[in-house]
Structures are given as structure tokens and as C-alpha cells.
Design an enzyme around this catalytic site. Structure first.
Site, PDB file in Angstrom:
ATOM      1  N   THR A 191       0.835  -1.204   0.000  1.00 35.12           N
ATOM      2  CA  THR A 191       0.000   0.000   0.000  1.00 35.12           C
ATOM      3  C   THR A 191       0.867   1.250   0.000  1.00 35.12           C
ATOM      4  O   THR A 191       0.346   2.351   0.186  1.00 35.12           O
ATOM      5  CB  THR A 191      -0.914   0.037   1.241  1.00 35.12           C
ATOM      6  OG1 THR A 191      -0.091   0.022   2.422  1.00 35.12           O
ATOM      7  CG2 THR A 191      -1.864  -1.137   1.275  1.00 35.12           C
ATOM      8  N   ALA A 192       2.165   1.085  -0.213  1.00 29.47           N
ATOM      9  CA  ALA A 192       3.088   2.218  -0.125  1.00 29.47           C
ATOM     10  C   ALA A 192       3.301   2.843  -1.503  1.00 29.47           C
ATOM     11  O   ALA A 192       2.561   3.736  -1.908  1.00 29.47           O
ATOM     12  CB  ALA A 192       4.406   1.766   0.498  1.00 29.47           C
ATOM     13  N   ARG A 193       4.294   2.367  -2.228  1.00 31.91           N
ATOM     14  CA  ARG A 193       4.566   2.823  -3.584  1.00 31.91           C
ATOM     15  C   ARG A 193       4.973   1.622  -4.426  1.00 31.91           C
ATOM     16  O   ARG A 193       5.713   0.747  -3.956  1.00 31.91           O
ATOM     17  CB  ARG A 193       5.678   3.877  -3.603  1.00 31.91           C
ATOM     18  CG  ARG A 193       5.280   5.229  -3.033  1.00 31.91           C
ATOM     19  CD  ARG A 193       4.260   5.930  -3.931  1.00 31.91           C
ATOM     20  NE  ARG A 193       3.923   7.273  -3.467  1.00 31.91           N
ATOM     21  CZ  ARG A 193       2.891   7.556  -2.684  1.00 31.91           C
ATOM     22  NH1 ARG A 193       2.103   6.573  -2.265  1.00 31.91           N
ATOM     23  NH2 ARG A 193       2.640   8.795  -2.325  1.00 31.91           N
TER      24      ARG A 193
ATOM     25  N   ASP B  37      -2.209  -2.439  -3.855  1.00 36.91           N
ATOM     26  CA  ASP B  37      -3.019  -1.230  -4.029  1.00 36.91           C
ATOM     27  C   ASP B  37      -2.247  -0.184  -4.828  1.00 36.91           C
ATOM     28  O   ASP B  37      -2.826   0.792  -5.288  1.00 36.91           O
ATOM     29  CB  ASP B  37      -3.424  -0.654  -2.675  1.00 36.91           C
ATOM     30  CG  ASP B  37      -4.448   0.463  -2.819  1.00 36.91           C
ATOM     31  OD1 ASP B  37      -5.489   0.222  -3.459  1.00 36.91           O
ATOM     32  OD2 ASP B  37      -4.207   1.582  -2.322  1.00 36.91           O
TER      33      ASP B  37
ATOM     34  N   GLU C  61       1.588   2.687 -12.695  1.00 36.95           N
ATOM     35  CA  GLU C  61       0.242   2.758 -12.127  1.00 36.95           C
ATOM     36  C   GLU C  61      -0.642   3.607 -13.026  1.00 36.95           C
ATOM     37  O   GLU C  61      -0.301   4.769 -13.271  1.00 36.95           O
ATOM     38  CB  GLU C  61       0.316   3.355 -10.726  1.00 36.95           C
ATOM     39  CG  GLU C  61      -0.999   3.289  -9.971  1.00 36.95           C
ATOM     40  CD  GLU C  61      -0.862   3.732  -8.525  1.00 36.95           C
ATOM     41  OE1 GLU C  61      -0.103   3.097  -7.779  1.00 36.95           O
ATOM     42  OE2 GLU C  61      -1.493   4.739  -8.183  1.00 36.95           O
TER      43      GLU C  61
ATOM     44  N   HIS D 267      -5.491   1.924  -6.129  1.00 34.47           N
ATOM     45  CA  HIS D 267      -4.980   2.968  -5.226  1.00 34.47           C
ATOM     46  C   HIS D 267      -6.119   3.561  -4.394  1.00 34.47           C
ATOM     47  O   HIS D 267      -6.285   4.775  -4.296  1.00 34.47           O
ATOM     48  CB  HIS D 267      -4.276   4.071  -6.036  1.00 34.47           C
ATOM     49  CG  HIS D 267      -3.234   4.799  -5.241  1.00 34.47           C
ATOM     50  ND1 HIS D 267      -2.054   5.249  -5.797  1.00 34.47           N
ATOM     51  CD2 HIS D 267      -3.186   5.158  -3.938  1.00 34.47           C
ATOM     52  CE1 HIS D 267      -1.325   5.864  -4.860  1.00 34.47           C
ATOM     53  NE2 HIS D 267      -1.995   5.809  -3.730  1.00 34.47           N
TER      54      HIS D 267
ATOM     55  N   ALA E 226      -6.588   2.719  -1.036  1.00 36.37           N
ATOM     56  CA  ALA E 226      -6.342   2.654   0.405  1.00 36.37           C
ATOM     57  C   ALA E 226      -6.325   4.038   1.039  1.00 36.37           C
ATOM     58  O   ALA E 226      -6.726   4.205   2.191  1.00 36.37           O
ATOM     59  CB  ALA E 226      -5.022   1.939   0.689  1.00 36.37           C
TER      60      ALA E 226
END
Length: 336
Positions: A245-247, A270, A275, A294, A296
Site C-alpha cells: 500500500t506504499a509505492r 493497491d 500505475e 490505489h 487505500a
């Protein structure tokens, strides 16, 4: 008390409509000089006279970079209250050369990310991924040899990479689940702080083979790009889940694809790199990989937390109180 400052909210119209509802717009207007128009989606195109008097910016998604050229048009700017998370795309070297207060709503944005992470940790423990993606795979979860005895959220180990504001929140949210053991890997974390939060700090190489789920919460920096690559994924035990869920750049997607296609690992992503992933990317078509768009971070009503955080900081500044979440140049060396 500081008089009501001349203020502009510089964020995209889409972000303005999402983050500031009527009540929060009214609160912002009440904190600003009476004549201010408040919102401008294109700060760089604003009239020169309007910018000359601006003392405060409230920024967010879609805000322009505060570079030397724009800052020269804002000679009275004293504070920037960012109603979003990372400020990396907002500030420049020229910004730090001026004595301007900067705060961020990253702490507020951390809440929904941590909640999403908790939900996915618990769902992955129940092996919910396969039946959600492929209905006829249900029976394999109960008897499949790959899963072994690790279905469920008892006697399971979660690995948190990055004791960031989100990583800390995830550790805290896991406290009510005594069946989950939590390990943290972060070269900058204090072992006593990690222990007080209910986890144990270990090096990344020791964490990887010990966990059933690996959750990434490190910032995207040159040093962290691809930090979870072939060797790190190979070190994970069979049946482990990778949750990001970070990058997307933290994770080698080619290496992940190989592990997930073999059935050895599961993944919940996520964020991706790139992306979004192209529609024909094979990760999107594996039954043991879930990719969410994305979502989250702050969405819908959650985005109002960002406005509240910025408005609280503005109100504190107006009354001479110290900021709760200031951002300093040195912070960006180890944070998003």
C-alpha cells in the site's frame, strides 16, 4: 492573535470538491481575510495583485510546485498548510530557502491506509483471495497442500517494512489480535518504540523468512526502489502474501510475477509500477493476486480528514500555537 490573513486554497477543482465540503469551506472562509475569493485551481495564472497580498496557502492534490518563479510572485507568503499527504511534489529547493512554515495532513491520510491494510491482513489470513477471484477454487483452500496449516489468523506472523506513520498505525491496529505476531524492519526505527507499540524490530533479512505476510510501508526514495526484489521474495516462506500500500516502485513486479505465477506467493497490490498496470499485464489475471486501484488512501468522506487537519493547523497558527505536524527539509530524507 494574528489578524485574519489573506489566503488562497491552491488545489485542483476535483480535490477542492472532494476535500472541502460546504462546512469546511465555511470554516476556511471564516479564517481568511473577508475579501478573499479563497479557491483558485491555477495559482500560477492568478492575477499578480492577488498573489502579492497572499500570506497563507492551503494546498492539496493538484497544487503547483512552489518554485522560485512562483514564490517570487508570493512575497508575503508565510505559511503553507497542505491538505494532503506527501509534500515532495509541492516544494522545491527555493522553497526551503525562505522562512515559510509548512505542515502536512499525512497523519490524517495514514488512517484509511492503515485500516485498509488491517482488513487485507485479516482477509489474507483466511485465504479469501482465491474464492473472491475464482469461485470454484474454494475447496482448494481447505485441503490444498500449498496452504498447509497456515490458514487462519492464529499463530501467524506479520512483517511490517517501514515503521512510518502508517506502519506504526498498522502495528497499533493489530494489537487486538493476539494470534498475530508482528515483526518490524526499519533501519531508522528505535527498538524501544517498536516494542512499546507491540512489535519486535529485526533486520529485513531476518524478517523475510519468518513472516506469513509482508506489508510494505517504506517511502519511495532512490535507496528504496526495488528493495523487495528476487532475493527478498525468494526468502519468503511458501504461501506467504505480499501486501503493498506504499509505492509500486518498492517492489520488483517481474520477480513478483514469477513467484505468484508459480503459486508459491500471493499478492495484494493497491499500488503498482507503472500505475495503473496495462490491462494485459499478467499480474491482473492471476487468481492469487488482487490489484485495487490505489483506494487505500483518503476517498469519499475520508478526505474530509485532510481538510480538518489543514484547518486545525491554520487555526493554531492564527492563534500563535505551534503546529502539530510541521514538515522540515531534513524529514524528506527518510519519509514520503
Amino acid at each position: 492573535m494574528t489578524p485574519r490573513p489573506s489566503l488562497l486554497a491552491a488545489l485542483s477543482t476535483e480535490a477542492w470538491n472532494l476535500v472541502f465540503d460546504d462546512a469546511r469551506r465555511a470554516r476556511l472562509q471564516a479564517l481568511a481575510a473577508p475579501a478573499d475569493a479563497i479557491h483558485t485551481p491555477a495559482l500560477g495564472a492568478a492575477a499578480r495583485d492577488d498573489l502579492l497580498r497572499v500570506e497563507v496557502l492551503v494546498t492539496g492534490w493538484g497544487a503547483p510546485v512552489l518554485d522560485a518563479e512562483l514564490l517570487d510572485r508570493l512575497p508575503r507568503l508565510r505559511a503553507v498548510f497542505h491538505a494532503a499527504g506527501s509534500v515532495r511534489g509541492l516544494v522545491s529547493d527555493a522553497f526551503w530557502e525562505r522562512d515559510i512554515l509548512l505542515t502536512s495532513a499525512a497523519e490524517a491520510n495514514a488512517a484509511p491506509v492503515a485500516e485498509y491494510t488491517l482488513a487485507m491482513i485479516l482477509l489474507s489470513g483466511k485465504r479469501a483471495l482465491l474464492p473472491l477471484r475464482t469461485a470454484d477454487a474454494q475447496h482448494d483452500l481447505r485441503v490444498g497442500p500449498r496452504v498447509g496449516g497456515r490458514i487462519g489468523n492464529l499463530d501467524r506472523t506479520v512483517g511490517i517494512v517501514g515503521f512510518s506513520r502508517i506502519g506504526r498505525r498498522v502495528v497499533d491496529l493489530l494489537r487486538p489480535f493476539p494470534g498475530l505476531q508482528v515483526l518490524v524492519a526499519d533501519p531508522y526505527a528505535d527498538p524501544e518504540e517498536v516494542a512499546a507499540a507491540g512489535a519486535r524490530l529485526v533486520p529485513l533479512h531476518a524478517l523475510l523468512p519468518a513472516v506469513d505476510l509482508l506489508s510494505l510501508h517504506a517511502p519511495a526514495l532512490p535507496a528504496t526502489r526495488g528493495m523487495i526484489g528476487r532475493a527478498q521474495l525468494a526468502a519468503l516462506r511458501d504461501g506467504a502474501t505480499v501486501l503493498n500500500t506504499a509505492r509500486g516502485a518498492l517492489l520488483d513486479h517481474d520477480a513478483l510475477l514469477a513467484e505468484c505465477a508459480s503459486g508459491r506467493l500471493d499478492a495484494i497490490l493497491d499500488v503498482t509500477d507503472p500505475e495503473p498496470l496495462p490491462p494485459d499485464h499478467p499480474l491482473l489475471h492471476l487468481p492469487n493476486v488482487a490489484v485495487t486501484p490505489h483506494l487505500a488512501g483518503s476517498l469519499g468522506s475520508e478526505a474530509h480528514r485532510l481538510a480538518d487537519a489543514a484547518l486545525d493547523e491554520l487555526e493554531a497558527w492564527k492563534t500563535g500555537r505551534p503546529p502539530r505536524h510541521p514538515v522540515h527539509r531534513a524529514d524528506l530524507a527518510h519519509s514520503a
